[in-house]
Design an enzyme around this catalytic site. Structure first.
Site, mmCIF file in Angstrom:
data_model
loop_
_atom_site.group_PDB
_atom_site.id
_atom_site.type_symbol
_atom_site.label_atom_id
_atom_site.label_comp_id
_atom_site.label_asym_id
_atom_site.label_seq_id
_atom_site.Cartn_x
_atom_site.Cartn_y
_atom_site.Cartn_z
ATOM 1 N N ASP A 112 42.272 45.598 -44.174
ATOM 2 C CA ASP A 112 43.368 44.993 -43.421
ATOM 3 C C ASP A 112 43.514 45.618 -42.039
ATOM 4 O OD1 ASP A 112 43.663 43.695 -45.801
ATOM 5 O OD2 ASP A 112 45.752 44.279 -46.126
ATOM 6 N N SER A 118 53.187 44.764 -52.126
ATOM 7 C CA SER A 118 52.098 44.178 -52.922
ATOM 8 C C SER A 118 52.610 43.299 -54.055
ATOM 9 C CB SER A 118 51.242 45.303 -53.511
ATOM 10 O OG SER A 118 50.359 44.823 -54.504
ATOM 11 N N ASP A 125 47.932 62.623 -41.312
ATOM 12 C CA ASP A 125 47.954 62.433 -42.761
ATOM 13 C C ASP A 125 49.352 61.989 -43.171
ATOM 14 O OD1 ASP A 125 48.097 62.996 -45.665
ATOM 15 O OD2 ASP A 125 46.145 63.944 -45.354
ATOM 16 N N LYS A 164 54.319 51.154 -55.148
ATOM 17 C CA LYS A 164 54.575 50.128 -54.150
ATOM 18 C C LYS A 164 56.037 49.659 -54.201
ATOM 19 C CE LYS A 164 51.001 49.239 -51.534
ATOM 20 N NZ LYS A 164 51.085 49.338 -50.059
ATOM 21 N N PHE A 210 36.739 46.759 -55.730
ATOM 22 C CA PHE A 210 37.602 45.619 -56.040
ATOM 23 C C PHE A 210 36.772 44.500 -56.656
ATOM 24 C CE2 PHE A 210 39.888 48.030 -52.910
ATOM 25 C CZ PHE A 210 41.214 47.960 -53.334
ATOM 26 N N VAL A 211 37.369 43.770 -57.578
ATOM 27 C CA VAL A 211 36.584 42.828 -58.386
ATOM 28 C C VAL A 211 35.902 41.746 -57.555
ATOM 29 C CG1 VAL A 211 38.535 41.279 -58.914
ATOM 30 C CG2 VAL A 211 36.587 41.430 -60.490
ATOM 31 N N TYR A 254 50.184 52.322 -59.452
ATOM 32 C CA TYR A 254 50.118 51.761 -58.107
ATOM 33 C C TYR A 254 51.277 50.799 -57.868
ATOM 34 C CZ TYR A 254 48.594 48.677 -54.302
ATOM 35 O OH TYR A 254 48.547 47.936 -53.149
ATOM 36 N N PRO A 295 44.568 49.227 -68.867
ATOM 37 C CA PRO A 295 45.445 49.641 -69.972
ATOM 38 C C PRO A 295 46.637 48.694 -70.143
ATOM 39 C CG PRO A 295 44.814 51.528 -68.645
ATOM 40 C CD PRO A 295 44.339 50.313 -67.900
ATOM 41 N N GLU A 299 51.424 43.373 -56.856
ATOM 42 C CA GLU A 299 51.374 44.188 -58.068
ATOM 43 C C GLU A 299 52.768 44.687 -58.453
ATOM 44 O OE1 GLU A 299 48.897 45.078 -60.189
ATOM 45 O OE2 GLU A 299 47.406 43.832 -59.189
#
Length: 331
Positions: free
Chosen positions: A13, A124, A56, A152, A187-188, A148, A278, A126
């Site tokens: 991105d 996200s 950072d 987020k 990533f898939v 994750y 999971p 998610e």
């Protein structure tokens, strides 16, 4: 000339956003982390056009220093530990970067430019996880199903909190899955297109995947960064779902990718139970009606065009050829 600062500029991105901002005449600054092996592959073509700074997200002073030096009117926080499976193996690290890191950047913005800097947070889909409504919109309750996703949610709500508590211009884009030929191989989508290219060229014979029935709302990263920019051009900050409102299974992804290479996926795909999450998320499909209405945003690259261009790019890479220049929308 407007100035913008991008955290995570070396990512998928970040690279597309940097390109977009340069096209619009911005002076573009980016934050990179010091590492033993530095990867600037996605932004190599922008060398000499952007300004890079070492900092950072977990080091508050380094973030403050970069904002002082770059003096941006817009800050795009795209940096995170963004791979869901890794968040199960490194939940603490994921929480530090993907959740607390947002607060570090917000604090720096509050300190140095609460009235002059517009802030974008990369939220996200998610966060919806075990979805409470289909399709998902900005007011759909969150129910994250991974470390994750949980991190987020924190990043999203701390952004809202700073907006409401300090009257800052803080906005979040709740982005659904967005891909490109610059996507990481973990990533898939990229795992599939890279695997297809290897099989096509005789470098592999099979592709191992987990749950083929998993469904996602996949779009093109270049379209989605345009939505990010549009959010910061508004008079008032708000949160927006960015999605295609179309869903596809992993199996459909596989079918399109193998077809693009003239192959039969059923001869090469093997199911590996160890690759199943999971806790799987349910049906993720976003309704971008608000973004379309208020931002005038529309996705321009279709799912099929996206996967076909990714296969073409991976075939080129593996043959040592330049990746096609997809300047034109689509393929």
């Amino acid at each position: 000339m407007k100035r913008a600062l991008i955290t995570g500029i070396t990512g998928q991105d970040g690279s597309y956003l940097a390109e977009l901002l340069l096209e619009k005449g911005y002076e573009v600054h980016g934050i990179v982390r010091r590492a033993s092996t530095e990867s600037f592959e996605r932004i190599e073509h922008l060398a000499g056009k952007i300004h890079l700074h070492q900092a950072d997200l977990l080091d508050q002073l380094s973030i403050i220093d970069v904002i002082k030096v770059s003096n941006p009117q817009e800050v795009y926080n795209l940096a995170a530990q963004s791979f869901v499976p890794t968040s199960w193996k490194q939940p603490m690290l994921t929480g530090q970067f993907t959740a607390l890191g947002v607060t570090q950047v917000l604090e720096a913005v509050k300190l140095l430019g609460r009235d002059t800097i517009k802030f974008y947070q990369a939220s996200s889909s998610e966060m919806f996880g075990k979805v409470q409504a289909v399709p998902q919109i900005e007011t759909t309750p969150f129910y994250p199903r991974s470390p994750y996703g949980v991190a987020k949610v924190y990043g999203h709500w701390i952004t809202v909190n700073y907006r409401e508590s300090y009257n800052m211009f803080c906005t979040s884009g709740i982005l659904f899955n967005h891909e490109s030929e610059r996507r990481g191989k973990e990533f898939v989508t990229r795992k599939v297109t890279d695997g297809v290219a290897r099989i096509k060229l005789g470098l592999a014979t099979e592709l191992k995947l987990g749950n083929l029935d998993s469904k996602r709302d996949w779009g093109f990263a270049g379209d989605y960064v345009r939505a990010m920019w549009l959010m910061l051009q508004q008079d008032k900050p708000d949160d927006y779902v960015v999605a295609t409102n179309k869903t596809h299974t992993v199996q459909r992804l596989v079918e399109v990718a193998f077809t693009a290479a003239g192959l039969d996926w059923q001869k090469h795909v093997k199911i590996d139970p160890s690759l199943v999450r999971p806790a799987e998320v349910d049906l993720l499909i976003g309704d971008p009606a608000k973004a379309k209405k208020h931002l005038g945003w529309e996705p321009e690259v279709s799912f099929e065009q996206l996967i076909e261009r990714m296969v073409k790019a991976d075939l080129a890479r593996l043959q040592g050829q330049p990746v096609p220049d997809f300047k034109a929308r689509g393929i």
